[in-house]
Design an enzyme around this catalytic site. Structure first.
Site, short mmCIF file in Angstrom:
data_model
loop_
_atom_site.label_atom_id
_atom_site.label_comp_id
_atom_site.label_asym_id
_atom_site.label_seq_id
_atom_site.Cartn_x
_atom_site.Cartn_y
_atom_site.Cartn_z
N HIS A 1 0.82 -1.20 0.00
CA HIS A 1 0.00 0.00 0.00
C HIS A 1 0.86 1.27 0.00
O HIS A 1 0.34 2.38 -0.02
CB HIS A 1 -0.93 -0.02 1.23
CG HIS A 1 -2.09 0.91 1.14
ND1 HIS A 1 -2.26 1.97 1.98
CD2 HIS A 1 -3.16 0.93 0.29
CE1 HIS A 1 -3.37 2.62 1.68
NE2 HIS A 1 -3.95 2.00 0.66
N LYS B 1 3.21 4.34 -1.23
CA LYS B 1 3.34 5.17 -2.43
C LYS B 1 4.62 5.98 -2.28
O LYS B 1 4.66 6.98 -1.55
CB LYS B 1 2.15 6.11 -2.60
CG LYS B 1 0.83 5.41 -2.96
CD LYS B 1 0.04 5.06 -1.76
CE LYS B 1 -1.35 4.50 -2.12
NZ LYS B 1 -2.08 4.04 -0.93
N ASP C 1 17.05 9.32 -8.71
CA ASP C 1 18.49 9.56 -8.67
C ASP C 1 19.04 9.60 -7.23
O ASP C 1 20.11 10.17 -7.00
CB ASP C 1 18.86 10.87 -9.38
CG ASP C 1 18.65 10.78 -10.89
OD1 ASP C 1 18.65 9.65 -11.41
OD2 ASP C 1 18.49 11.83 -11.53
N HIS D 1 -9.41 10.86 0.98
CA HIS D 1 -8.49 9.74 0.85
C HIS D 1 -7.18 10.01 1.59
O HIS D 1 -6.25 9.22 1.52
CB HIS D 1 -8.21 9.47 -0.64
CG HIS D 1 -7.60 8.14 -0.93
ND1 HIS D 1 -6.27 7.99 -1.28
CD2 HIS D 1 -8.13 6.90 -0.93
CE1 HIS D 1 -6.01 6.71 -1.48
NE2 HIS D 1 -7.13 6.03 -1.27
N LYS E 1 -4.21 10.73 4.51
CA LYS E 1 -3.68 10.06 5.70
C LYS E 1 -2.64 10.99 6.31
O LYS E 1 -1.42 10.76 6.24
CB LYS E 1 -3.03 8.72 5.36
CG LYS E 1 -3.92 7.76 4.52
CD LYS E 1 -3.60 7.84 3.07
CE LYS E 1 -4.26 6.77 2.23
NZ LYS E 1 -5.68 6.58 2.35
N ASP F 1 0.28 19.39 18.12
CA ASP F 1 0.86 20.63 18.65
C ASP F 1 1.37 21.49 17.50
O ASP F 1 0.70 21.60 16.48
CB ASP F 1 1.92 20.32 19.70
CG ASP F 1 1.28 19.72 20.97
OD1 ASP F 1 0.06 19.93 21.17
OD2 ASP F 1 1.98 19.05 21.73
#
Length: 422
Positions: free
Chosen positions: A123, A125, A130, A302, A304, A309
């Site tokens: 899952h 991404k 380089d 979608h 996350k 603080d």
């Protein structure tokens, strides 16, 4: 994974100083940045993703990867065998024939036409170019991350990073690629040749946290727990699939009881209605101790991301649900920087103020009489889920290349289909 390979590519969490970090909101920010960076690649492109669709975004990705490979750049593309399951044979052939090394994670054959590898997915991404520029987030390569997609376009986030943290991204990606490959791969450290970016922070302290099914099974969850336990002023969590374990629920409740302002931004226009139902089972438990819940209603959420603080933030692929916290391979960056925290805070505060519906305890209690038994079961499920999930086999990751793909077979769990000729 051999002992020699493990020694060559250790992954240990370490804070890295002096990184440039840029927040990327939705596909409008993310895709042009990634595609331009791949277009400038000189030596190597490493790309991990859950989903590639054969739409306008997938075809743009294909074009920049093919062009890079034809320039002599080493291009490694790793997709999930479940999430990326319907690419056509011509699409894959064009990549492979140009020299792109395409692999699928945890390949499984279909059973009666249905995908079977439902758990322990890739899952993450991640993109590393380089060994100098990195991307981490929750955005897949699909047109539903663009506003032009329509009402169901997703709201999502990623970050672009330049600095020593890119070396950790490089090592983590190579470690996964080397699980099933004996090909020699460069292990160059991060180099400072990359051009400066339009950064939200120029000197951020950053840590890469991964979740796998071997040595890092709870790392991302532990960072959330530690941040919540130390919170003194404010917490904002924007998460698509919110069904966390009992420890996280208790940490949120305890922080709210200490006087910390806890704000959850959750799905109000869900792409998966069942997930919203599960989240709503938890609302009364949280609201009664002062947690504020806002449902985002402009488009499916979608994201996350979270802030705590004024100097802690995280952006990545991990939802706060059983799949992400206990089964999937995930990658988050934890960022300690006041400027980046404020940038993300202003954005999330704007969402909560202008694009969300606030949920009251009165609203949450509607229909409570019939949901009470289900809520009781839910809490016991969350309390014991981490132990129960241990019974699902934690198999070694398997990668299968598509270099020898043939029309009659479906390697790597991908449903390969010939396009009709005009």
């Amino acid at each position: 994974m051999s002992a020699a390979s493990r020694d060559a590519l250790p992954f240990t969490e370490q804070w890295r100083e002096g990184n440039q970090v840029q927040l990327l909101i939705n596909g409008e920010d993310f895709f042009p940045s990634v595609f331009e960076a791949i277009g400038r690649a000189r030596e190597e492109v490493l790309l991990e993703t859950f989903i590639v669709f054969e739409d306008e975004v997938g075809r743009q990705l294909q074009a920049v990867l093919v062009a890079a490979a034809r320039r002599g750049v080493r291009v490694e593309m790793l997709v999930d065998g479940y999430g990326t399951a319907d690419l056509s044979m011509p699409f894959l052939r064009h990549l492979v024939n140009a020299g792109v090394h395409v692999q699928a994670f945890d390949p499984q054959p279909r059973f009666l036409g249905m995908r079977t590898n439902l758990f322990r997915r890739l899952h993450r991404k991640v993109v590393v170019i380089d060994g100098e520029v990195g991307y981490v987030g929750g955005i897949n390569y699909s047109a539903d991350h663009l506003a032009s997609f329509g009402a169901m376009a997703k709201q999502d986030y990623a970050v672009k990073v330049i600095g020593p943290i890119v070396g950790d991204l490089h090592r983590a990606t190579l470690a996964l690629l080397d699980e099933s490959s004996s090909l020699p791969r460069p292990r160059a450290p991060w180099r400072s040749r990359a051009e400066p970016i339009d950064a939200d922070s120029a000197q951020a302290r950053v840590l890469l946290s991964i979740r796998d099914n071997q040595e890092h099974t709870r790392d991302i969850e532990q960072h959330y727990l530690q941040a919540l336990e130390n919170a003194r002023e404010r917490v904002i969590i924007a998460n698509a699939y919110f069904f966390p374990g009992y420890r996280l629920l208790r940490a949120l409740r305890d922080a709210a009881r200490r006087g910390v302002k806890i704000t959850l931004i959750l799905q109000g226009m869900p792409d998966m209605p069942l997930v919203r139902l599960c989240s709503r089972l938890l609302y009364n438990y949280l609201l009664r101790d002062g947690v504020q819940i806002h449902e985002y209603c402009d488009r499916p959420l979608h994201g996350k991301v979270a802030i705590v603080d004024r100097d802690w933030a995280t952006v990545g692929s991990s939802n706060l649900d059983p799949l992400s916290l206990s089964l999937n391979l995930e990658a988050n960056l934890v960022i300690r920087d006041a400027a980046f925290n404020e940038r993300l805070y202003q954005h999330l505060h704007g969402l909560a103020s202008h694009s969300c519906t606030a949920i009251s305890q009165q609203t949450a209690l509607r229909g409570y009489w019939w949901r009470a038994p289900l809520i009781f079961v839910t809490f016991h499920f969350l309390r014991h889920f981490p132990a129960w999930v241990g019974f699902i086999p934690a198999h070694s990751p398997r990668l299968k290349p598509l270099l020898d793909v043939q029309p009659a077979c479906t390697p790597a769990g991908l449903q390969l289909k010939e396009e009709e000729t005009p």
